[in-house]
Design a protein around this motif. Structure first.
Motif, PDB file in Angstrom:
ATOM      1  N   SER A  66      60.507   7.353  57.856  1.00 48.02           N
ATOM      2  CA  SER A  66      61.664   8.232  57.699  1.00 48.02           C
ATOM      3  C   SER A  66      62.589   7.738  56.588  1.00 48.02           C
ATOM      4  N   THR A  67      63.231   8.699  55.920  1.00 50.53           N
ATOM      5  CA  THR A  67      64.228   8.423  54.886  1.00 50.53           C
ATOM      6  C   THR A  67      65.511   9.147  55.249  1.00 50.53           C
ATOM      7  N   HIS A  68      66.615   8.400  55.355  1.00 50.83           N
ATOM      8  CA  HIS A  68      67.906   8.987  55.711  1.00 50.83           C
ATOM      9  C   HIS A  68      68.655   9.337  54.420  1.00 50.83           C
ATOM     10  N   ALA A  69      68.566  10.616  54.023  1.00 48.69           N
ATOM     11  CA  ALA A  69      69.208  11.056  52.781  1.00 48.69           C
ATOM     12  C   ALA A  69      70.714  11.239  52.958  1.00 48.69           C
ATOM     13  N   LEU A  70      71.124  11.778  54.105  1.00 52.44           N
ATOM     14  CA  LEU A  70      72.538  11.926  54.444  1.00 52.44           C
ATOM     15  C   LEU A  70      72.760  11.259  55.791  1.00 52.44           C
ATOM     16  N   ARG A  71      73.819  10.444  55.890  1.00 52.77           N
ATOM     17  CA  ARG A  71      73.998   9.591  57.069  1.00 52.77           C
ATOM     18  C   ARG A  71      75.282   9.898  57.850  1.00 52.77           C
ATOM     19  N   GLY A  72      75.710  11.145  57.827  1.00 52.79           N
ATOM     20  CA  GLY A  72      76.954  11.512  58.507  1.00 52.79           C
ATOM     21  C   GLY A  72      78.037  11.882  57.511  1.00 52.79           C
ATOM     22  N   MET A  73      77.673  12.683  56.524  1.00 51.97           N
ATOM     23  CA  MET A  73      78.569  13.070  55.434  1.00 51.97           C
ATOM     24  C   MET A  73      79.722  13.931  55.945  1.00 51.97           C
ATOM     25  N   ASN A  74      80.919  13.620  55.470  1.00 56.52           N
ATOM     26  CA  ASN A  74      82.109  14.426  55.774  1.00 56.52           C
ATOM     27  C   ASN A  74      82.852  14.719  54.471  1.00 56.52           C
ATOM     28  N   LEU A  75      83.158  15.987  54.232  1.00 60.94           N
ATOM     29  CA  LEU A  75      83.984  16.344  53.071  1.00 60.94           C
ATOM     30  C   LEU A  75      84.511  17.757  53.234  1.00 60.94           C
ATOM     31  N   ASP A  76      85.561  18.062  52.491  1.00 64.10           N
ATOM     32  CA  ASP A  76      86.165  19.396  52.479  1.00 64.10           C
ATOM     33  C   ASP A  76      86.292  19.876  51.043  1.00 64.10           C
ATOM     34  N   VAL A  77      86.241  21.191  50.869  1.00 62.01           N
ATOM     35  CA  VAL A  77      86.547  21.834  49.592  1.00 62.01           C
ATOM     36  C   VAL A  77      87.626  22.870  49.870  1.00 62.01           C
ATOM     37  N   ILE A  78      88.724  22.798  49.136  1.00 59.74           N
ATOM     38  CA  ILE A  78      89.790  23.775  49.325  1.00 59.74           C
ATOM     39  C   ILE A  78      89.565  24.956  48.384  1.00 59.74           C
ATOM     40  N   PRO A  79      90.113  26.130  48.703  1.00 55.30           N
ATOM     41  CA  PRO A  79      89.930  27.295  47.838  1.00 55.30           C
ATOM     42  C   PRO A  79      90.414  27.030  46.413  1.00 55.30           C
ATOM     43  N   GLY A  80      89.602  27.415  45.438  1.00 52.66           N
ATOM     44  CA  GLY A  80      89.967  27.270  44.040  1.00 52.66           C
ATOM     45  C   GLY A  80      89.750  25.892  43.468  1.00 52.66           C
ATOM     46  N   GLU A  81      89.120  25.002  44.228  1.00 56.10           N
ATOM     47  CA  GLU A  81      88.919  23.623  43.769  1.00 56.10           C
ATOM     48  C   GLU A  81      87.665  23.504  42.903  1.00 56.10           C
ATOM     49  N   PHE A  82      87.720  22.585  41.943  1.00 52.79           N
ATOM     50  CA  PHE A  82      86.549  22.219  41.138  1.00 52.79           C
ATOM     51  C   PHE A  82      86.213  20.784  41.546  1.00 52.79           C
ATOM     52  N   LEU A  83      85.277  20.657  42.482  1.00 50.36           N
ATOM     53  CA  LEU A  83      84.941  19.362  43.061  1.00 50.36           C
ATOM     54  C   LEU A  83      83.624  18.849  42.500  1.00 50.36           C
ATOM     55  N   GLY A  84      83.637  17.629  41.992  1.00 53.74           N
ATOM     56  CA  GLY A  84      82.429  16.995  41.488  1.00 53.74           C
ATOM     57  C   GLY A  84      81.856  16.022  42.500  1.00 53.74           C
ATOM     58  N   ILE A  85      80.532  15.938  42.547  1.00 56.37           N
ATOM     59  CA  ILE A  85      79.836  14.974  43.388  1.00 56.37           C
ATOM     60  C   ILE A  85      79.022  14.076  42.464  1.00 56.37           C
ATOM     61  N   MET A  86      79.285  12.761  42.524  1.00 57.94           N
ATOM     62  CA  MET A  86      78.579  11.814  41.681  1.00 57.94           C
ATOM     63  C   MET A  86      78.015  10.676  42.520  1.00 57.94           C
ATOM     64  N   GLY A  87      77.041   9.969  41.961  1.00 57.61           N
ATOM     65  CA  GLY A  87      76.445   8.836  42.645  1.00 57.61           C
ATOM     66  C   GLY A  87      75.094   8.529  42.037  1.00 57.61           C
ATOM     67  N   PRO A  88      74.538   7.370  42.343  1.00 57.17           N
ATOM     68  CA  PRO A  88      73.241   6.994  41.779  1.00 57.17           C
ATOM     69  C   PRO A  88      72.114   7.884  42.287  1.00 57.17           C
ATOM     70  N   SER A  89      70.991   7.842  41.600  1.00 57.90           N
ATOM     71  CA  SER A  89      69.816   8.600  42.030  1.00 57.90           C
ATOM     72  C   SER A  89      69.438   8.168  43.441  1.00 57.90           C
ATOM     73  N   GLY A  90      69.118   9.161  44.279  1.00 61.50           N
ATOM     74  CA  GLY A  90      68.739   8.866  45.648  1.00 61.50           C
ATOM     75  C   GLY A  90      69.900   8.713  46.606  1.00 61.50           C
ATOM     76  N   SER A  91      71.130   8.992  46.130  1.00 60.65           N
ATOM     77  CA  SER A  91      72.303   8.815  46.991  1.00 60.65           C
ATOM     78  C   SER A  91      72.524   9.981  47.946  1.00 60.65           C
ATOM     79  N   GLY A  92      71.844  11.104  47.708  1.00 61.18           N
ATOM     80  CA  GLY A  92      71.971  12.259  48.591  1.00 61.18           C
ATOM     81  C   GLY A  92      72.691  13.443  47.985  1.00 61.18           C
ATOM     82  N   LYS A  93      72.987  13.378  46.687  1.00 67.44           N
ATOM     83  CA  LYS A  93      73.768  14.438  46.029  1.00 67.44           C
ATOM     84  C   LYS A  93      73.090  15.805  46.120  1.00 67.44           C
ATOM     85  N   THR A  94      71.855  15.875  45.651  1.00 78.40           N
ATOM     86  CA  THR A  94      71.160  17.161  45.629  1.00 78.40           C
ATOM     87  C   THR A  94      70.799  17.619  47.039  1.00 78.40           C
TER      88      THR A  94
END
Length: 265
Positions: free
Chosen positions: A23-51
């Motif tokens: 097994s591979t744990h790609a996401l381990r309990g992710m928490n985040l919010d996006v507010i209306p009208g926001e331009f939110l970027g997600i960054m991190g190394p390859s394999g961090s779970g972004k995509t």
């Protein structure tokens, strides 16, 4: 769960590929919010779970557990017509490799989401005219993808993602297949639409230049949020924000190989 101040809420999101010792744990309990009208970027190394995160929101893959609440709906529980409506109307997806249909003109590619949902021709033409002007592609609407540059293709793809006026646009490495000039042009257009139209954008990127257009960035590592940066608008310049992004990228283990020359032009 209802919160009118949050467009998107992700709660304890987990995604496990495989089982047992494989097994591979790609996401381990992710928490985040996006507010209306926001331009939110997600960054991190390859394999961090972004995509993986982006594809869970897009319903391309199903999370193992957790909640994804958009406009007060838990999309992990949608099926059938409700799921189709969500994909067709609530989200727009901007792919790294454009994903345009070669046998359709730019115009036909852009209005395809509207055609699928039987929008009237009059409304399609009105929406097409508006988005084509905003992204400066009026003169290429009759051309096929094979006749377009990479930058033009991505602006056509962006128009397709935006034309339904979705609740949120999901962008997966949108500048990844573009040179620096066309990447800058695309980001300027997306930034303009975010500011002028109030469009909400959630963007995954490795590109610090692209990320500097965001109002906030979440850095993720090993399937969890590692750090947050907010741009102090209007006091902080885009260049200063870029420098702070580079600092965090270095802390994440990228070092100097992640340092790009900031393009002021």
């Amino acid at each position: 769960m209802k919160n009118l101040n949050k467009l998107l809420q992700i709660r304890n999101l987990k995604k496990v590929y495989g089982s047992g010792q494989n097994s591979t744990h790609a996401l381990r309990g992710m928490n985040l919010d996006v507010i209306p009208g926001e331009f939110l970027g997600i960054m991190g190394p390859s394999g961090s779970g972004k995509t993986t995160l982006l594809n869970c929101v897009a319903t391309m893959i199903k999370p193992t557990s957790g909640e994804i609440i958009l406009d007060e709906m838990d999309i992990t529980k949608l099926w059938g017509d409700e799921l189709s409506n969500y994909r067709g109307n609530k989200i727009g997806y901007l792919f790294q490799e454009f994903e345009l249909l070669d046998n359709l003109t730019s115009e036909e590619n852009i209005i395809l989401p509207l055609s699928i949902h039987n929008e009237s021709r009059k409304k399609m033409d009105m929406k097409l005219k508006r988005i084509a002007e905003q992204l400066d592609i009026v003169d290429i609407l009759k051309k096929f993808p094979s006749q377009l540059s990479g930058g033009q293709k991505q602006r056509v793809a962006a128009s397709r993602a935006l034309i339904t006026n979705p609740a949120i646009v999901l962008a997966d490495e949108p500048t990844g297949s573009l040179d620096s000039k066309n990447g800058r042009i695309l980001m300027e257009k997306l930034s303009y639409i975010n500011k002028e139209e109030g469009s909400s954008i959630l963007m995954v990127t490795h590109d610090a230049n692209a990320a500097s257009y965001c109002s906030r960035i979440l850095f993720i590592q090993d399937g969890l949020v590692f750090h947050e940066l907010r741009r102090e608008i209007p006091e902080e310049s885009q260049e200063k924000f870029y420098e702070r992004i580079i600092d965090i990228m270095g802390q994440l283990g990228g070092g100097s190989k992640n340092v790009l020359t900031f393009n002021k032009g």
